[in-house]
Design an enzyme around this catalytic site. Structure first.
Site: not given
Ligand code: NAP
Length: 286
Positions: A67, A134, A71, A107, A136, A22
């Protein structure tokens, strides 16, 4: 760049902060428009969050981003939280005005703008499948419901989380959300007739670039396929989707457009979107 008594500051509050993208994105945008603003990373522990939040409101700060892990907790230290941020249950952007702090969640709005711009689809009335539940996913799904999505199907490895989020969306926003198990037959049924597929799981993220959140054979050419993972910039899911003739939406857009929303609220000006994309591409390489 000169920092002086008239400089308006913007911060990023988190712990630990690591190498956030950021500051470079916003500082490049401020410089491009000749705005006397500067964006700073501010590492703050949970114990100090109330003191820091109160302090920033009395200083020359236009606002800040929030972050992990603050949050949710920051909401207790704000004067107002907008409706969407309240149903999402998390704030990522705070605007300070005359000592008053207002919280927003940009977001989901950032994601929708990326989908519309890069994917060429509007949200209203669409059938959308979301993989992952999760933080996001919650912001994206709540925002889609707010914006009039036709039908939303949530699929998550931990099914209880999908059921809980769907119930929350249906009762607090609109009854538009269902759940499907994260297994091939159920995914195939959910994707039949769907127009947008969004991966919000971390599968495919560095260093697990080879992983897919679903079998590639389930993708059909009428889908817009979107992945919010931005490292790598093009995930295997997006490559498989493009090879099957799907339109694809990359994760970088969500990151840029959530920042664009904050930029506009802090400065009152439209952000230079292409400058922000360029700053991130440089930083991420390639
Ligand atoms: P989070 O709250 O930790 O959620 C992770 C999600 O992924 C959960 O639904 C989890 O399932 C699932 N998951 C993780 N490992 C898995 C696996 N091996 N098999 C199946 N499902 C799996 O994370 P988040 O903050 O939502 O972020 C998720 C992703 O989005 C990350 O890669 C992050 O870098 C990306 N992101 C991008 C932006 C952007 O601006 N582009 C913004 C935020 C996040 P369970 O519930 O079963 O654990």
């Amino acid at each position: 760049m000169t920092i002086d008594v008239d400089t308006k500051l913007v911060g990023l509050l988190g712990f630990p902060l690591g190498h956030s993208l950021s500051p470079v994105m916003h500082n490049r945008a401020f410089a491009t428009l000749g705005l006397n603003f500067h964006y700073l990373p501010i590492q703050v522990s949970e114990a100090h969050l109330p003191t820091v939040a109160a302090g920033l409101a009395c200083m020359n700060f236009a606002g800040y981003n929030v972050t992990i892990p603050h949050k949710i907790r920051i909401m207790a230290h704000l004067d107002a939280v907008d409706d969407l941020a309240r149903v999402i249950g998390a704030v990522n952007t705070v605007v300070l005005h005359e000592g008053r702090a207002t919280g927003y969640n940009t977001d989901g709005a950032g994601y929708v703008r990326a989908l519309e711009t890069e994917g060429g689809v509007t949200v209203e009335g669409r059938k959308v499948v979301v993989l992952g539940c999760g933080g996001a996913a919650r912001a994206i799904a709540m925002t889609l419901a707010f914006r009039g999505v036709g039908a939303l199907t949530l699929c998550n490895r931990t099914a209880e989380k999908a059921h809980a989020l769907a119930a929350d969306i249906n009762s607090r926003v609109r009854p538009c959300c269902g759940v499907a198990p994260m297994e091939p037959a159920a995914l195939e049924a959910a994707l039949a007739g769907a127009e947008v597929l969004i991966n919000t799981t971390s599968m495919g993220m560095h260093p697990q670039e080879d992983r897919l959140p679903l079998e590639a054979g389930l993708l059909h050419r009428d889908l817009v396929v979107s992945d919010i993972v931005y490292n790598p910039r093009e995930t295997r899911l997006l490559r498989e989707a493009a090879a099957r003739g799907c339109r694809v939406v990359h994760g970088l857009g969500m990151l840029v457009y959530q920042g664009v929303e904050g930029f506009r609220r802090w400065t009152g000006q439209e952000a230079p979107v292409e400058v922000m994309f360029a700053a991130l591409r440089e930083k991420l390489g390639g």
